[in-house]
Enzyme design. Sequence first.
Site, PDB file in Angstrom:
ATOM      1  N   LYS A  11       0.814  -1.223   0.000  1.00 63.07           N
ATOM      2  CA  LYS A  11       0.000   0.000   0.000  1.00 63.07           C
ATOM      3  C   LYS A  11       0.851   1.277   0.000  1.00 63.07           C
ATOM      4  O   LYS A  11       2.059   1.236   0.287  1.00 63.07           O
ATOM      5  CB  LYS A  11      -0.940  -0.046   1.212  1.00 63.07           C
ATOM      6  CG  LYS A  11      -1.978  -1.185   1.118  1.00 63.07           C
ATOM      7  CD  LYS A  11      -3.018  -1.068   2.227  1.00 63.07           C
ATOM      8  CE  LYS A  11      -4.064  -2.166   2.122  1.00 63.07           C
ATOM      9  NZ  LYS A  11      -5.119  -2.025   3.148  1.00 63.07           N
ATOM     10  N   TYR A  51     -12.654  -2.194  -4.119  1.00 64.08           N
ATOM     11  CA  TYR A  51     -13.132  -2.318  -2.727  1.00 64.08           C
ATOM     12  C   TYR A  51     -14.656  -2.200  -2.619  1.00 64.08           C
ATOM     13  O   TYR A  51     -15.165  -1.883  -1.548  1.00 64.08           O
ATOM     14  CB  TYR A  51     -12.473  -1.248  -1.861  1.00 64.08           C
ATOM     15  CG  TYR A  51     -11.066  -1.599  -1.408  1.00 64.08           C
ATOM     16  CD1 TYR A  51     -10.804  -2.759  -0.690  1.00 64.08           C
ATOM     17  CD2 TYR A  51      -9.994  -0.739  -1.679  1.00 64.08           C
ATOM     18  CE1 TYR A  51      -9.520  -3.074  -0.254  1.00 64.08           C
ATOM     19  CE2 TYR A  51      -8.705  -1.044  -1.239  1.00 64.08           C
ATOM     20  CZ  TYR A  51      -8.488  -2.209  -0.526  1.00 64.08           C
ATOM     21  OH  TYR A  51      -7.220  -2.517  -0.089  1.00 64.08           O
ATOM     22  N   ASN A 114      -2.687   0.128   6.604  1.00 60.77           N
ATOM     23  CA  ASN A 114      -2.149  -1.061   7.265  1.00 60.77           C
ATOM     24  C   ASN A 114      -1.134  -1.826   6.409  1.00 60.77           C
ATOM     25  O   ASN A 114      -0.953  -3.028   6.572  1.00 60.77           O
ATOM     26  CB  ASN A 114      -3.293  -1.962   7.753  1.00 60.77           C
ATOM     27  CG  ASN A 114      -4.126  -2.518   6.623  1.00 60.77           C
ATOM     28  OD1 ASN A 114      -3.944  -2.144   5.468  1.00 60.77           O
ATOM     29  ND2 ASN A 114      -5.047  -3.405   6.927  1.00 60.77           N
ATOM     30  N   HIS A 117      -2.265  -5.560   1.561  1.00 59.80           N
ATOM     31  CA  HIS A 117      -3.525  -6.274   1.351  1.00 59.80           C
ATOM     32  C   HIS A 117      -3.208  -7.699   0.911  1.00 59.80           C
ATOM     33  O   HIS A 117      -2.252  -7.929   0.176  1.00 59.80           O
ATOM     34  CB  HIS A 117      -4.347  -5.590   0.242  1.00 59.80           C
ATOM     35  CG  HIS A 117      -5.485  -6.435  -0.263  1.00 59.80           C
ATOM     36  ND1 HIS A 117      -6.734  -6.416   0.307  1.00 59.80           N
ATOM     37  CD2 HIS A 117      -5.540  -7.363  -1.269  1.00 59.80           C
ATOM     38  CE1 HIS A 117      -7.519  -7.285  -0.324  1.00 59.80           C
ATOM     39  NE2 HIS A 117      -6.820  -7.868  -1.284  1.00 59.80           N
ATOM     40  N   GLU A 128      -9.491 -11.290  -7.547  1.00 62.41           N
ATOM     41  CA  GLU A 128      -8.586 -10.137  -7.385  1.00 62.41           C
ATOM     42  C   GLU A 128      -7.392 -10.217  -8.341  1.00 62.41           C
ATOM     43  O   GLU A 128      -6.936  -9.198  -8.859  1.00 62.41           O
ATOM     44  CB  GLU A 128      -8.104 -10.059  -5.936  1.00 62.41           C
ATOM     45  CG  GLU A 128      -9.225  -9.698  -4.981  1.00 62.41           C
ATOM     46  CD  GLU A 128      -8.785  -9.623  -3.526  1.00 62.41           C
ATOM     47  OE1 GLU A 128      -9.621  -9.308  -2.679  1.00 62.41           O
ATOM     48  OE2 GLU A 128      -7.601  -9.877  -3.233  1.00 62.41           O
TER      49      GLU A 128
HETATM   50  P1  AMP Z   1     -10.412  -6.285   3.874  1.00 66.10           P
HETATM   51  O1  AMP Z   1     -11.228  -6.451   2.627  1.00 66.10           O
HETATM   52  O2  AMP Z   1     -11.026  -6.863   5.107  1.00 66.10           O
HETATM   53  O3  AMP Z   1      -8.972  -6.674   3.657  1.00 66.10           O
HETATM   54  O4  AMP Z   1     -10.388  -4.722   4.170  1.00 66.10           O
HETATM   55  C1  AMP Z   1      -9.863  -3.877   3.199  1.00 66.10           C
HETATM   56  C2  AMP Z   1      -9.136  -2.756   3.855  1.00 66.10           C
HETATM   57  O5  AMP Z   1     -10.079  -1.869   4.461  1.00 66.10           O
HETATM   58  C3  AMP Z   1      -8.209  -3.147   5.010  1.00 66.10           C
HETATM   59  O6  AMP Z   1      -6.958  -3.628   4.578  1.00 66.10           O
HETATM   60  C4  AMP Z   1      -8.085  -1.832   5.722  1.00 66.10           C
HETATM   61  O7  AMP Z   1      -7.202  -0.954   5.037  1.00 66.10           O
HETATM   62  C5  AMP Z   1      -9.496  -1.275   5.594  1.00 66.10           C
HETATM   63  N1  AMP Z   1     -10.316  -1.624   6.761  1.00 66.10           N
HETATM   64  C6  AMP Z   1     -10.900  -2.826   7.034  1.00 66.10           C
HETATM   65  N2  AMP Z   1     -11.602  -2.786   8.200  1.00 66.10           N
HETATM   66  C7  AMP Z   1     -11.467  -1.517   8.661  1.00 66.10           C
HETATM   67  C8  AMP Z   1     -11.975  -0.824   9.814  1.00 66.10           C
HETATM   68  N3  AMP Z   1     -12.745  -1.439  10.719  1.00 66.10           N
HETATM   69  N4  AMP Z   1     -11.626   0.475   9.968  1.00 66.10           N
HETATM   70  C9  AMP Z   1     -10.869   1.107   9.055  1.00 66.10           C
HETATM   71  N5  AMP Z   1     -10.371   0.504   7.929  1.00 66.10           N
HETATM   72  C10 AMP Z   1     -10.656  -0.785   7.748  1.00 66.10           C
END
Ligand code: AMP
Length: 142
Positions: A11, A51, A114, A117, A128
């Site tokens: 990222k 997303y 974070n 991904h 993906e």
């Molecule tokens: P995921 O599809 O679960 O990998 O989520 C995609 C991305 O959304 C994550 O890698 C984070 O950058 C962001 N994300 C997921 N959950 C949260 C949350 N509760 N608060 C803020 N950002 C989030």
Amino acid sequence: MQIEQTLSIIKPNVIIKNSIGSIISRLEKAGLFIVASKMIKLNWEKAVSFYIEHKNKSFFEDLIHFISSSPIIVQVLEGYNAVQRNREIMGNTNPKLALSGTLRSDYSDSIVENSIHGSDSIISAKKEINFFFKTKEIFSRI
Ligand code: AMP
């Protein structure tokens, strides 16, 4: 154990900190093989499309703003149980909950920023990978 492929995105916060190599080195040392890789910059629309499952979440705008803010590295990782292995190496989505020694514990700036991904299942991995790569751009090595 089966050979799998999974999608990885390094990222913007990692790119800005010039730590791409450190992340790649950790993935390789953990037994994953990079079989496709490119640096791209997502525009707003493409980021939304990637997303889309999160479109009703409170963090959606922040996430789209962040992921489209600078170039990213998209990669296909290959290895035994690659989807789950990659998730172990990355650690919990929330860096505060990520185990010490995981990538998200070591390289994140916040839960949105974070660092990396990784696909969450074999089905999402296929979807993906197809989102970013043509079959001829992937060089299976195992
Ligand atoms: P995921 O599809 O679960 O990998 O989520 C995609 C991305 O959304 C994550 O890698 C984070 O950058 C962001 N994300 C997921 N959950 C949260 C949350 N509760 N608060 C803020 N950002 C989030």
